[in-house]
Design a protein around this motif. Structure first.
Motif: not given
Length: 656
Positions: A163-179
């Protein structure tokens, strides 16, 4: 959508092409790279968790899918709770909906992370959902930091790394849910992991393409990580205001309310937006599920939306059909809404009676206490509810906390009701207090024992402890000084013991802790006389007694009570002027009881009025009750005079 591939076993090899991040991850997880691995891990977690910064050995492979495939909504509002058959182990790609349903069945972090290892491929939204479920189960355990078992789990470490090193490749949902998940797990906000995720979220926010749900999740994270007045949150609310609210789903509306509820300080600056949202909801209430109904009611309470009463009424009416379908937490939120907005509904009460009567023995203790608080606050004497609660308490008093016990018992005294199993009920209560006495907060214990006094069960065995300097000091510390309400309760307790328990020879309540009148705000122990009803009765009395001199109003007694109307008689039955203090043989105390002195829609006197009349009789008064429901049906003053003559002077009377 980015995909994260996890092994079925360690050292899993594959001929498939791997991506740049997988190569980095393998190098990072290499047993020969302990030093660099330690450096890379630093910064994920707060200093209190440094001793757990060790990754275990594992190999992972990654497959690619489209970055922007359909995202399944993740969050407490959207999770479902249905069971299903387990995945077929041969199936490499997992159905999203089935995955989320299965995920919700797990009750520990270990179960969630173990489940993740059984999957060959995992989308970023699914991986984020797994982290979110870990944060949920840890929150249920009231964990203030990530447990060691989670920190040392190789799957958890690997997920954080990607999640740290692939943050730019995440979907919006995956990004905010991980956060959202990592925020709930108290990951250090200054760590590279969270810094990267936050920066990427801000970049996505500036693009202006995030969905309402993702905006709301991001907003809640910003409130927790920064403050309710941060610039990012302001931008999120501005973007929400630009959305077409009429096209929102009920779940999206809940997400907006929840964000505004979380950022209360910022929300009150956007009341126009709230008004727009409230007005929209009025036309959509019929679509709301039990969960949505309870969450919006709870948000309206938190946001102090008293001006949205039309919406509150529709939500309350709508909730009637869901009473038996609400979870314990949802029912509590609905009842809080009813209490806060002062709403009552006979159909809701009927549904609540049916539900509690049927399910009381299996309801959560907090839900039962919330039901009783609602009845107490709204003065609802529901015998089916009270009887079921009394039975539940007798059979399982141990499951209730001291504060919950107090909340359970107080309504019985306040509403002046003895259940059919009163002997068993009070015996169980006395045993419970005796074994758990030291665990009761002073104010809760005083309220509980005072409530018992109201219904004629003075706590003689505990009065000595209540009057002791030690208890009074504890009560004073809790209240930051003894309030008039507490002093009034102590005084009435002492008066009840003196009048109703003449055998009591224990310590007395010192004069400095006694009040001189119970008719003091907030009028917990006496209800002020209704002036309109008093005027009707007093005019008729003047006509009956042929003079105002023959009765007195609002008479203070030495026992702290205030008599509405007092009439004095001599030994032969002559009516004396109220100024006369000689030759007084009998005193008549007329209680002018308006609706505020009764339970809601009932002729049952409140406990504070019942004990007042009981004590006045013990003090020598002849108590005559003049209830509003007997006076208001009389068509004329002449009929009222006849009524008073029959009610007060049922024998022959004379005047000096």
């Amino acid at each position: 959508m980015a995909l994260i591939t996890l092994p079925r076993s360690h050292f899993y090899s594959s001929g498939l092409q791997t991506c740049r991040v997988l190569t980095c991850l393998r190098k990072y997880l290499s047993p020969d790279n302990n030093k660099s691995r330690k450096v890379m891990c630093q910064g994920y977690f707060s200093p209190q968790q440094e001793q757990f910064r060790i990754f275990h050995h594992a190999n992972y492979r990654k497959h690619h899918l489209e970055k922007e495939s359909k995202a399944y909504p993740v969050g407490s509002v959207f999770f479902q709770t249905a069971a299903w058959d387990r995945f077929e182990q041969s199936n490499g790609h997992v159905d999203h909906q089935r995955f989320y349903k299965e995920l919700n069945n797990f009750t520990s972090s270990e179960q969630v992370l173990k489940f993740v290892t059984t999957l060959e491929t995992l989308s970023d939204t699914m991986a984020a959902a797994a982290l979110y479920r870990v944060s949920e189960v840890e929150k249920e355990k009231s964990a203030q930091k990530i447990p060691k078992t989670v920190l040392e789990n190789e799957i958890f470490r690997a997920l954080c790394f990607q999640f740290e090193y692939e943050s730019t490749n995440l979907s919006d949902t995956g990004l905010v849910t991980a956060l959202q998940a990592l925020t709930g797990l108290h990951v250090d906000p200054q760590s590279n992991l969270l810094v990267n995720l936050i920066m990427e979220c801000q970049n996505r926010l500036q693009q202006g393409h995030m969905t309402i749900h993702n905006l709301c999740v991001l907003g809640q994270c910003m409130v927790k990580l920064q403050n309710p007045n941060c610039a990012v949150l302001k931008e999120i609310i501005l973007q929400l205001q630009g959305q077409k609210l009429q096209e929102c789903t009920p779940e999206e509306i809940v997400a907006i309310y929840t964000l505004l509820q979380t950022a209360f300080g910022e929300a009150i600056q956007h009341q126009d937006f709230l008004d727009q949202l409230n007005n929209l909801c009025i036309s959509l209430v019929y679509k709301f599920s039990p969960t949505v109904t309870s969450q919006i009611l709870n948000a309206l309470v938190t946001l102090n939306q008293t001006q949205a009463f039309p919406l509150v009424v529709k939500l309350c009416v709508h909730s009637v059909k869901f009473v038996s379908h609400f979870t314990n937490e949802e029912l509590g939120k609905v009842l809080e809404g009813f209490i806060y907005f002062g709403y009552t509904d006979k159909f809701f009460i009927q549904a609540l009676e049916e539900h509690v009567s049927t399910c009381c023995l299996t309801m959560h203790p907090e839900s039962i206490s919330k039901v009783m608080q609602y009845c107490s606050k709204k003065l609802i004497l529901s015998k089916p509810i009270f009887d079921a609660v009394a039975e539940s308490f007798v059979y399982q008093a141990e499951i209730f906390s001291p504060v919950q016990i107090s909340q359970l018992i107080i309504p019985f005294g306040k509403l002046n009701y003895l259940p059919p199993n009163a002997s068993l009920f009070f015996r169980k209560l006395e045993n419970t207090i005796r074994t758990r006495f030291k665990y009761f907060p002073p104010q809760a214990l005083l309220n509980l024992l005072h409530s018992c006094t109201l219904i004629g069960h003075p706590p003689v065995n505990y009065v000595a402890k209540l009057f002791s300097p030690y208890f009074l000091q504890k009560l004073q510390v809790q209240e930051l000084g003894l309030s008039k309400s507490s002093l009034a309760q102590l005084t009435q307790l002492y008066l009840a013991v003196v009048l109703e328990c003449p055998f009591y020879k224990g310590p007395k309540l010192l004069q400095q802790y006694q009040v001189k009148s119970f008719l003091i705000p907030p009028y917990l122990l006496e209800t002020p006389m209704d002036l309109h009803l008093y005027k009707i009765v007093s005019v008729a009395l003047i006509h009956l007694l042929e003079g105002r001199i023959y009765f007195a109003s609002k008479v203070s007694t030495p026992c702290c009570y205030t008599v509405d109307i007092e009439i004095k008689l001599d030994e032969e039955g002559f009516v004396l002027p109220f100024t006369s203090d000689e030759d007084v043989y009998k005193r008549l105390a007329l209680c002018i009881d308006d609706p505020k002195r009764f339970c809601l829609n009932s002729h049952n006197l409140l406990g504070k009025e019942a004990i007042k009349q009981r004590h006045l009789r013990l003090l020598g008064y002849e108590v005559i009750q003049i209830p509003y429901h007997e006076v208001e049906i009389l068509p004329s003053r002449c009929e009222i005079v006849k009524y008073l003559k029959k009610k007060i002077f049922f024998h022959r009377y004379r005047f000096y």
